[in-house]
Design an enzyme around this catalytic site. Structure first.
Site, short mmCIF file in Angstrom:
data_model
loop_
_atom_site.label_atom_id
_atom_site.label_comp_id
_atom_site.label_asym_id
_atom_site.label_seq_id
_atom_site.Cartn_x
_atom_site.Cartn_y
_atom_site.Cartn_z
N ASN A 11 0.87 -1.17 0.00
CA ASN A 11 0.00 0.00 0.00
C ASN A 11 0.91 1.22 0.00
OD1 ASN A 11 -1.77 2.06 0.54
ND2 ASN A 11 -2.29 1.38 2.62
N TRP A 12 0.95 1.90 -1.14
CA TRP A 12 1.87 3.04 -1.27
C TRP A 12 1.29 4.33 -0.67
CZ3 TRP A 12 4.34 2.39 -6.87
CH2 TRP A 12 5.19 1.28 -6.84
N LYS A 13 0.07 4.28 -0.23
CA LYS A 13 -0.57 5.44 0.41
C LYS A 13 -0.37 6.71 -0.44
CE LYS A 13 0.09 3.16 4.79
NZ LYS A 13 0.18 3.26 6.24
N HIS A 97 -9.36 0.63 5.03
CA HIS A 97 -8.06 0.80 5.71
C HIS A 97 -8.26 1.67 6.95
CE1 HIS A 97 -3.97 2.10 6.51
NE2 HIS A 97 -3.60 1.00 5.87
N GLU A 99 -6.66 4.05 8.13
CA GLU A 99 -6.48 5.50 7.94
C GLU A 99 -7.75 6.11 7.35
OE1 GLU A 99 -2.77 5.24 5.83
OE2 GLU A 99 -1.83 4.56 7.68
N GLU A 169 -5.23 -5.79 10.38
CA GLU A 169 -4.21 -4.78 10.64
C GLU A 169 -4.49 -4.12 11.99
OE1 GLU A 169 -2.27 -3.35 6.81
OE2 GLU A 169 -4.06 -2.15 7.07
N GLY A 175 2.49 1.52 10.94
CA GLY A 175 3.41 2.65 10.86
C GLY A 175 4.09 2.98 12.16
N SER A 215 3.60 -2.88 10.31
CA SER A 215 5.06 -2.86 10.47
C SER A 215 5.72 -4.18 10.05
CB SER A 215 5.45 -2.48 11.91
OG SER A 215 4.96 -1.18 12.21
N GLY A 236 2.80 -1.26 4.35
CA GLY A 236 2.86 0.15 4.03
C GLY A 236 4.30 0.58 3.80
N GLY A 237 4.95 1.08 4.87
CA GLY A 237 6.29 1.66 4.78
C GLY A 237 7.29 0.82 4.00
C1 PEP Z 1 -0.66 -0.30 6.20
O1 PEP Z 1 -0.78 0.89 6.09
O2 PEP Z 1 -1.51 -1.07 5.71
C2 PEP Z 1 0.50 -0.80 6.93
C3 PEP Z 1 0.48 -2.03 7.35
O3 PEP Z 1 1.54 0.09 7.14
P1 PEP Z 1 2.99 -0.25 7.76
O4 PEP Z 1 3.48 -1.49 7.07
O5 PEP Z 1 3.81 0.95 7.45
O6 PEP Z 1 2.78 -0.48 9.22
#
Ligand code: PEP
Length: 253
Positions: A11-13, A97, A99, A169, A175, A215, A236-237
């Protein structure tokens, strides 16, 4: 490890312009072209979707969007429909998600509408659920997930849900650098799978993929993936850098 084909999804957000996304997709394409045993998906921002779709043509990487709106068309400024996403080259779409739930008013009811819209246009929903830190500390994890799953998949039947992917999640792990332990992930994934069995039957519960997100990094992916009910990761990251993300794809090497 589960017998279901793992899915590693990025997920490149709100990162990367169109040209940056194309460059990263190109690099990733080369890095992961050898993988057959793992499915890979990336979800760039809307403005990059069409360009990235051209870059990924003929590759083994699927394209996803990060959200959609449930109406087909109309006066809904700023929104995008499932048909538009499919037309841009998407096969998947992330829905619910944390967010979106936290910052943009997403509710279980809107998640349900979005999942239906995605399925109607043959997009695979990546349906995100997860508890907050306060909810986990209060012992409410399972009741929160129970509600999110029941309401998010309300009025849908086994036959409607082909391909659906669930992403667990925990909000406290997104994050933050705090990952759920593999035992916590397994226990929660087991709970979700049992609930899906109750709602939609054993055949569905046996094939549905439940991804872990929060993470995930090259140094913890393998331990998580070894758990029997963890079928992949939503990242994500660590998905933003193609080299790092490819290490997640090759978690088993
Ligand atoms: C996400 O946003 O779906 C996520 C899991 O982010 P991260 O891997 O950065 O925790």
């Amino acid at each position: 490890m589960s017998s279901r084909t793992p899915l590693i999804a990025g997920n490149w957000k709100m990162h990367k312009t169109g040209s940056q996304a194309v460059e990263a997709a190109n690099q990733l394409r080369i890095l992961v072209e050898a993988t057959r045993a793992v499915e890979v998906m990336i979800a760039p921002t809307y403005t990059a979707l069409y360009q990235v779709a051209q870059t990924l043509k003929g590759s083994n990487i699927a394209l996803g969007a990060q959200d959609l709106y449930w109406e087909k068309q109309g006066a809904f400024t700023g929104e995008i429909s499932s048909e538009m996403l499919a037309d841009a080259g998407c096969s998947h779409v992330i829905i619910g998600h944390s967010e979106r739930r936290q910052f943009f008013g997403e509710t279980d009811e809107t998640v349900n509408r979005k999942i239906r819209a995605a399925l109607a246009d043959n997009l695979i929903p990546v349906f995100c659920i997860g508890e907050s830190e306060t909810q986990r500390e209060a012992g409410e994890t399972f009741s929160v997930l129970d509600k999110q799953v029941r309401d998010g998949l309300k009025d849908l039947g086994f036959g409607d849900l082909t391909g659906l992917v669930v992403a667990y999640e925990p909000v406290w792990a997104i994050g933050t650098g705090k990952t759920a332990t593999r035992e916590q992930a397994q226990e929660t994934h087991r709970f979700i799978r049992s609930l899906l069995e109750t709602l939609f039957g054993k055949p569905f519960a046996g094939v549905v993929r439940i991804l872990y997100g929060g993470s995930v990094k090259p140094d913890n992916v393998r331990a998580l993936m070894e758990m029997p009910d963890v079928d992949g990761a939503l990242v994500g990251g660590a998905s933003l850098d193609p080299e790092t993300f490819s290490k997640l794809v090759f978690f088993n090497d």
